[in-house]
Design a protein around this motif. Sequence first.
Motif, PDB file in Angstrom:
ATOM      1  N   ALA A  47       0.836  -1.211   0.000  1.00  0.00           N
ATOM      2  CA  ALA A  47       0.000   0.000   0.000  1.00  0.00           C
ATOM      3  C   ALA A  47       0.865   1.253   0.000  1.00  0.00           C
ATOM      4  O   ALA A  47       0.556   2.238  -0.683  1.00  0.00           O
ATOM      5  N   PHE A  48       1.981   1.209   0.727  1.00  0.00           N
ATOM      6  CA  PHE A  48       2.871   2.370   0.762  1.00  0.00           C
ATOM      7  C   PHE A  48       3.553   2.567  -0.594  1.00  0.00           C
ATOM      8  O   PHE A  48       3.676   3.702  -1.070  1.00  0.00           O
ATOM      9  N   GLN A  49       3.977   1.485  -1.223  1.00  0.00           N
ATOM     10  CA  GLN A  49       4.590   1.600  -2.552  1.00  0.00           C
ATOM     11  C   GLN A  49       3.577   2.138  -3.557  1.00  0.00           C
ATOM     12  O   GLN A  49       3.918   2.925  -4.435  1.00  0.00           O
ATOM     13  N   GLU A  50       2.325   1.724  -3.417  1.00  0.00           N
ATOM     14  CA  GLU A  50       1.272   2.256  -4.282  1.00  0.00           C
ATOM     15  C   GLU A  50       1.079   3.752  -4.042  1.00  0.00           C
ATOM     16  O   GLU A  50       0.917   4.522  -4.981  1.00  0.00           O
ATOM     17  N   LEU A  51       1.132   4.138  -2.774  1.00  0.00           N
ATOM     18  CA  LEU A  51       1.012   5.558  -2.431  1.00  0.00           C
ATOM     19  C   LEU A  51       2.146   6.362  -3.059  1.00  0.00           C
ATOM     20  O   LEU A  51       1.935   7.447  -3.593  1.00  0.00           O
ATOM     21  N   LEU A  52       3.348   5.818  -3.016  1.00  0.00           N
ATOM     22  CA  LEU A  52       4.496   6.528  -3.571  1.00  0.00           C
ATOM     23  C   LEU A  52       4.478   6.576  -5.097  1.00  0.00           C
ATOM     24  O   LEU A  52       5.097   7.450  -5.699  1.00  0.00           O
ATOM     25  N   SER A  53       3.790   5.635  -5.719  1.00  0.00           N
ATOM     26  CA  SER A  53       3.769   5.608  -7.184  1.00  0.00           C
ATOM     27  C   SER A  53       2.655   6.469  -7.775  1.00  0.00           C
ATOM     28  O   SER A  53       2.490   6.508  -8.987  1.00  0.00           O
ATOM     29  N   LEU A  54       1.913   7.166  -6.927  1.00  0.00           N
ATOM     30  CA  LEU A  54       0.841   8.023  -7.425  1.00  0.00           C
ATOM     31  C   LEU A  54       1.403   9.128  -8.306  1.00  0.00           C
ATOM     32  O   LEU A  54       2.511   9.607  -8.102  1.00  0.00           O
ATOM     33  N   ASP A  55       0.625   9.525  -9.278  1.00  0.00           N
ATOM     34  CA  ASP A  55       1.011  10.624 -10.155  1.00  0.00           C
ATOM     35  C   ASP A  55       0.851  11.933  -9.381  1.00  0.00           C
ATOM     36  O   ASP A  55      -0.245  12.291  -8.970  1.00  0.00           O
ATOM     37  N   LEU A  56       1.951  12.639  -9.199  1.00  0.00           N
ATOM     38  CA  LEU A  56       1.942  13.838  -8.367  1.00  0.00           C
ATOM     39  C   LEU A  56       1.800  15.127  -9.169  1.00  0.00           C
ATOM     40  O   LEU A  56       1.929  16.207  -8.610  1.00  0.00           O
ATOM     41  N   THR A  57       1.530  15.026 -10.460  1.00  0.00           N
ATOM     42  CA  THR A  57       1.475  16.238 -11.266  1.00  0.00           C
ATOM     43  C   THR A  57       0.339  17.156 -10.852  1.00  0.00           C
ATOM     44  O   THR A  57       0.482  18.374 -10.905  1.00  0.00           O
ATOM     45  N   ASP A  58      -0.774  16.594 -10.437  1.00  0.00           N
ATOM     46  CA  ASP A  58      -1.905  17.418 -10.020  1.00  0.00           C
ATOM     47  C   ASP A  58      -1.872  17.741  -8.526  1.00  0.00           C
ATOM     48  O   ASP A  58      -2.686  18.508  -8.032  1.00  0.00           O
ATOM     49  N   PHE A  59      -0.937  17.137  -7.846  1.00  0.00           N
ATOM     50  CA  PHE A  59      -0.843  17.343  -6.402  1.00  0.00           C
ATOM     51  C   PHE A  59      -0.128  18.654  -6.110  1.00  0.00           C
ATOM     52  O   PHE A  59       0.714  19.108  -6.885  1.00  0.00           O
ATOM     53  N   ILE A  60      -0.433  19.250  -5.023  1.00  0.00           N
ATOM     54  CA  ILE A  60       0.161  20.549  -4.709  1.00  0.00           C
ATOM     55  C   ILE A  60       1.668  20.432  -4.498  1.00  0.00           C
ATOM     56  O   ILE A  60       2.168  19.426  -4.012  1.00  0.00           O
TER      57      ILE A  60
END
Length: 122
Positions: A92-105
């Motif tokens: 779950a943590f690896q999935e969290l880290l692999s999120l696309d952060l382009t839209d994230f602040i």
Amino acid sequence: MADSIRNLFIKNKRYKHLKKYWKRLQNKTSDINYDRRYWCPSFKDYLTQSEIINRLLSYHPELRQGYDCYQSSPRVLDYSENSTVQKERIEAFQELLSLDLTDFIEQHSKPIKNIKRKLFCS
């Protein structure tokens, strides 16, 4: 994000609420009291900790997004004696880290990149 929130809420009750109760946003969800109500003079109401957090998060969508990301990381990092549970949390943590952060602040993308670097490059 900090500048936009500051400009939006300065000299406003919402700004004062955030300034007074910002530490509640850092509590783990497992440590939040959902039952006990106490008097909050700035809200002029008896509220539980969870109700205070919900009111604070309703002020700005970026704050909600950052809070959700922040709360998901401690949950997956908690150690468990059960190896199956621990493997699920690591996945779950690896999935969290692999999120696309382009839209994230921007303020949250740098700490997540640092976490990735420290965990996977050491």
